[in-house]
Design an enzyme around this catalytic site. Structure first.
Site, short mmCIF file in Angstrom:
data_model
loop_
_atom_site.label_atom_id
_atom_site.label_comp_id
_atom_site.label_asym_id
_atom_site.label_seq_id
_atom_site.Cartn_x
_atom_site.Cartn_y
_atom_site.Cartn_z
N LYS A 1 50.85 2.75 -9.50
CA LYS A 1 51.95 2.08 -8.80
C LYS A 1 53.11 3.00 -8.41
CE LYS A 1 51.16 -2.61 -8.88
NZ LYS A 1 50.00 -2.75 -9.73
N SER B 1 42.73 1.91 -12.91
CA SER B 1 44.05 1.77 -12.27
C SER B 1 45.23 1.87 -13.21
CB SER B 1 44.10 0.46 -11.49
OG SER B 1 43.80 -0.63 -12.34
#
Ligand SMILES: *Cc1c(COP(=O)(O)O)cnc(C)c1O
Length: 406
Positions: A55, A314
């Site tokens: 992110k 992720s």
């Protein structure tokens, strides 16, 4: 393929400001998982980012585009956790104050990390949507810029650099890239890049059954709002995907596979065995998706082997104490443990028949309860090797004893 907008996205991705904070993560070839699945399984190690999640890419690209005036007024962000960390770290670098609104259900590792980067945290609502509504009010009342987590061109472009790195790091053939989906930020950026540069590479999204907003939306051909989302994979627990994300996914994503909580837990274990790293549930979705997809292919008569399959690992922001729950369920997800509930006649000899049907398998859990004069309930955990064995066991129980009701 649409001809107007994607070229601009390529430009945005190539020009994105990411590497002042984010790093180029490794593309890691797994040994154990590759052997087991008979394919070359690669992990894009986004857990190696300074916030342990990709992110930071989108967050910093967006934050870098703000004017000095906007930086001075500060930013506000709603997030299930990891986007907030990205914004908080980027804000710190840029000397900007950030207010972070998170659902009260956010794991404490994510809350503490955001505070550590110097942001102000407010806990509001049970879901991202409620936190977001509150963040919008703060943004208007205090004239702070709202940094959206996925439905934003520069966020999408920043996340797209994951796709750029993969194609650069793996010049040989790739069959498919498996990408976790929440609001669609990561996959829309990645797919937009990959599908224009190497269209033959499949881009496959992965969602939990209990928060499958993109799967439902692509099927309905419009953005669906889920009434309820399961928050086990809290990083992807989103009721509605982004508008721009949906538009890009409709054009560039090949398919979306869905996985169960138990399969996610099994994937956390797989990644841990290969890397000695503990992923958060959302971070293991890509691997869970590969396993499910290979099973589906085989069920359809296509045996996939020797192919190069890539999963985005992720993120790794998980509370340590959740490990107990994850490790317990990993066995079930691997189909190594079957939990069965069986009703047997409450009369002599029937329990013996039950034991005979179980055979010489290891019993991991057992509970016998008298229900009424006619029946008794048995709750039993049995170690098994695969789904076929579970099916066979259930059939035998049905024939010899009674009908199991799980
Ligand atoms: C945010 C996030 C995702 C996916 O979210 P998108 O909105 O689809 O980009 C996946 N995994 C983790 C760990 C995340 O934090």
């Amino acid at each position: 393929m649409p001809t107007d907008y994607p070229i601009d996205y390529l430009r945005d991705i190539l020009n994105s400001r990411v590497y002042e904070i984010a790093r180029e993560t490794r593309l890691h070839q797994t040994r154990i998982l590759s052997d087991r699945l008979g394919n070359h399984i690669w992990l894009k190690r986004e857990d190696e980012q300074p916030i342990f999640c990709y992110k930071i890419r989108g967050a910093h690209n967006k934050m870098s585009s703000l004017s000095p005036e906007e930086i001075k007024r500060g930013v506000v962000v709603a997030s299930a956790g990891n986007h907030a960390q990205g914004v908080a770290l980027s804000a710190k670098k840029l000397g900007c104050h950030a207010i972070v609104v998170m659902p009260v259900t956010t794991p404490s590792v994510k809350i503490e990390a955001v505070k550590r980067w110097g942001a102000t945290v407010e806990l509001v609502g049970d879901s991202f949507s409620e936190a977001n509504a509150y963040a919008e009010i703060i943004s208007q009342e205090q004239h702070k810029t709202l940094i959206k987590p996925f439905d934003d061109r520069l966020i999408i472009a920043g996340q797209g650099t994951v796709g750029l790195e993969i194609l650069k790091q793996h010049p040989g053939p790739i069959s498919a890239i498996f990408v976790p989906i929440g609001g669609g930020g990561l996959i829309s950026g990645l797919a937009t890049y990959v599908k224009q540069i190497r269209p033959q590479v499949k881009v496959i999204g992965v969602e939990p059954f209990e928060s499958d907003a993109m799967y439902q939306s692509l099927r309905a051909n419009k953005r669906v709002i889920l009434k309820q989302v399961g928050i086990f994979a809290d990083g992807v627990a989103v009721k509605q995907v982004g508008k721009e994300n949906f538009r890009l996914c409709r054009d560039f994503v090949d398919e979306v596979v869905r996985v169960s909580t138990d399969e996610i837990c099994a994937a956390v274990k797989d990644i841990c065995e290969d890397t000695r790293t503990l992923m958060e549930p959302s971070g293991a979705l890509g691997v869970a998706g590969i396993k499910r997809w290979l099973m589906d292919q085989e069920a359809n008569g296509t045996k996939v082997s020797g192919e190069h399959l890539i999963a985005i690992a992720s993120g790794a922001n998980v509370n340590f104490d959740r490990l107990r729950h994850i490790s317990e369920r990993a066995e079930i997800g691997e189909r190594r443990e079957a939990i069965l509930a069986v009703t047997i006649p409450e009369k002599p000899g029937s329990f013996r028949r039950f034991c005979k049907a179980i055979g010489n398998r290891s019993v991991s859990e057992f509970n016998y309860r008298y229900a009424n004069d006619a029946d008794a309930h048995i709750f039993v955990g049995v170690m098994v090797r695969n789904q076929d064995e579970i099916d066979g066991l259930i059939k035998r129980l049905e024939k010899k004893v009674s009908r199991p009701w799980i």
